[in-house]
Design an enzyme around this catalytic site. Structure first.
Site, PDB file in Angstrom:
ATOM      1  N   HIS A  91       0.781  -1.195   0.192  1.00  0.00           N
ATOM      2  CA  HIS A  91       0.119   0.038   0.138  1.00  0.00           C
ATOM      3  C   HIS A  91       0.933   1.268   0.002  1.00  0.00           C
ATOM      4  O   HIS A  91       1.795   1.186   0.766  1.00  0.00           O
ATOM      5  CB  HIS A  91      -1.018   0.011   1.070  1.00  0.00           C
TER       6      HIS A  91
ATOM      7  N   ARG B 111     -14.261  12.907   9.609  1.00  0.00           N
ATOM      8  CA  ARG B 111     -13.112  13.375   9.902  1.00  0.00           C
ATOM      9  C   ARG B 111     -12.685  14.313   8.868  1.00  0.00           C
ATOM     10  O   ARG B 111     -12.086  15.573   9.344  1.00  0.00           O
ATOM     11  CB  ARG B 111     -12.168  12.234   9.609  1.00  0.00           C
TER      12      ARG B 111
ATOM     13  N   ASP C 209     -15.217   2.611   8.869  1.00  0.00           N
ATOM     14  CA  ASP C 209     -14.018   3.527   8.230  1.00  0.00           C
ATOM     15  C   ASP C 209     -14.494   4.392   7.354  1.00  0.00           C
ATOM     16  O   ASP C 209     -14.375   5.545   7.502  1.00  0.00           O
ATOM     17  CB  ASP C 209     -12.914   2.824   7.748  1.00  0.00           C
TER      18      ASP C 209
ATOM     19  N   LYS D 121      -8.758  -1.329   5.854  1.00  0.00           N
ATOM     20  CA  LYS D 121      -9.147  -1.887   4.692  1.00  0.00           C
ATOM     21  C   LYS D 121      -7.850  -2.761   4.186  1.00  0.00           C
ATOM     22  O   LYS D 121      -8.521  -3.907   3.377  1.00  0.00           O
ATOM     23  CB  LYS D 121      -9.110  -0.752   3.566  1.00  0.00           C
TER      24      LYS D 121
ATOM     25  N   SER E  61      -7.663   3.865   9.628  1.00  0.00           N
ATOM     26  CA  SER E  61      -8.493   3.718   8.412  1.00  0.00           C
ATOM     27  C   SER E  61      -7.704   2.822   7.136  1.00  0.00           C
ATOM     28  O   SER E  61      -8.097   2.267   6.643  1.00  0.00           O
ATOM     29  CB  SER E  61      -8.614   5.444   7.974  1.00  0.00           C
TER      30      SER E  61
END
Length: 434
Positions: A82, A168, A161, A187, A183
């Site tokens: 990621h 947020r 989330d 995922k 967050s």
């Protein structure tokens, strides 16, 4: 249990229990806790922070709020990567085939982009026919057969989330490190990988502008992954200028294909090999980083990595001839050189401004409903440390309009010059394993 008591405890810097955190996530997801109490809680977290245990419990609660993807039918140790995002970041298209060429399965769920350029899926769709929507069964079959598949996120992953992220954004709590980490990791964990390598960007084109903040985020996410049973490594990489030379959708696919065929783009090649090496070590394909790195470099030289890229594209219905001959990828109508008004050495390139210039051309989305133009983009001709004479080409804009003035001005604003040669930025700042 009352939400007001949980807010009070966190406001005063107390450590919350597992039950209190789970009560908050479950209640807010179901609509039983109102936005104003969730906002107050997140502001308390912003100022007081969370312990590693609290953040891990928060993340797991967000994972448990929805579906999780069962990838147990995939053979071998599944790894994922990621990136926290950047300009010119086409690393997935290089790392995926590299790792697959070593026999390690990469089952990647990706999203679309909102910002400078398209996301991973948008960029892939520059290749005619390539399908990013597929059944779970087909996805698993592709990974087992080709060791690599990239698909759109399916199912109801981490709905808590999604709700918290939207809140947020309008309550000035986006920068709270535990909430960012939770967050991202919720995922990733819901997507079913056994191990994760995180590429945390730092610098002008990154979400985290300072090395200190980037390191805090990286450590938080590594702690979450390791605490929840996933081997996790974070690499803090530089985003003070675009990565590689190409920005855009088809442009970035073209550059990724070139790297897999041995092209020398130092920063892009180095970062891709760094990430891929750590991924294969986490999967126990190699005993150490040096052995992994050596084999992956060999797989570029002997064609195995590019073959893995072709197999992946073909398996998902893509026109492989566009990878074999990247001139077949979508082409813009006009190619406009932006010339330097100064001379000296490039001392800074504001990566975010280059990204915005690409978005003005149509390479990205200002709103979620905007359509991506795969053909447009930017090719950098000068990077930090390069000598520049007045009139030299700084970048080439690939545009569908003859005079993209907004993009030209944004590019000129992005470049800074000095009379003394500037050293190229350090590419990889730190590797965090615990």
């Amino acid at each position: 249990m009352r939400m007001v008591d949980i807010i009070h405890s966190k406001r005063d810097g107390q450590e919350l229990t597992d039950n209190e955190i789970q009560f908050f996530v479950e209640g807010y997801t179901k609509g039983e806790i109102p936005d104003y109490q969730a906002s107050a809680f997140m502001m308390a977290v912003y100022f007081q922070g969370m312990t590693a245990r609290e953040t891990a419990v928060l993340t797991q609660a967000m994972v448990d709020s929805g579906e999780t993807i069962d990838l147990s039918a995939i053979e071998g140790h599944k790894v994922d990567k990621h990136s926290t995002g950047g300009v010119g970041d086409k690393v997935t298209f290089i790392v995926g085939p590299l790792v697959a060429s070593a026999g390690v399965p990469v089952a990647k769920m990706s999203g679309r982009g909102l910002g400078h350029t398209g996301g991973t899926l948008d960029k892939l769709e520059a290749i005619s026919g390539l399908q990013i929507e597929m059944s779970k069964e087909q996805f698993i079959e592709n990974v087992n057969k080709h060791k690599l598949a990239v698909a759109g996120q399916t199912g109801n992953l981490a709905p808590a989330d999604k709700k918290l992220y939207a809140l947020r954004d309008v309550t000035a709590t986006v920068e709270a490190i535990p909430l960012i980490a939770g967050s991202i990791m919720s995922k990733k964990l819901a997507s079913g990988a056994d191990s994760i390598v995180l590429d945390v960007k730092t610098g002008s084109g990154a979400f985290m502008k300072t090395l200190e903040d980037s390191e805090s985020l990286a450590k938080e996410m590594v702690a979450i992954g390791n605490n929840l049973g996933r081997k996790t490594v974070a690499i803090i990489s530089d985003m003070n200028q675009p990565l590689g030379y190409e920005v855009g959708n088809a442009n970035e696919i073209k550059e990724a294909a070139a790297i897999l065929q041995g092209a020398d783009v130092p920063d892009l090649r180095e970062l891709s090999l760094e990430i891929a090496s750590h991924m294969t070590v986490l999967a126990d394909a190699f005993s150490d980083y040096a052995e992994a790195r050596k084999t992956l470099e060999e797989n570029i030289g002997n064609g195995k990595a590019f073959d893995a890229f072709r197999s992946f594209i073909e398996a998902q219905g893509g026109d492989v001839s566009m990878i074999d001959d990247t001139d077949k990828l979508p082409q813009a109508k006009h190619h406009i050189d932006v010339l330097s008004d100064e001379e000296g050495f490039v001392s800074e390139i504001d990566a975010e401004s280059i990204g915005v210039a690409a978005m003005y051309l149509g390479a990205g989305r200002a709103t979620k409903d905007d359509e991506i133009n795969h053909a447009v983009g930017i090719t950098l001709k000068k990077k930090i440390g390069d000598a520049v004479q007045k009139g030299d080409v700084l970048v080439t804009l690939h545009a569908d309009t003859e005079t993209p003035e907004d993009s030209i001005q944004k590019v000129k604003q992005a470049y800074r010059f000095s009379q003394e040669k500037t050293e190229r930025p350090i590419l990889i700042h730190k590797v965090i394993t615990e």
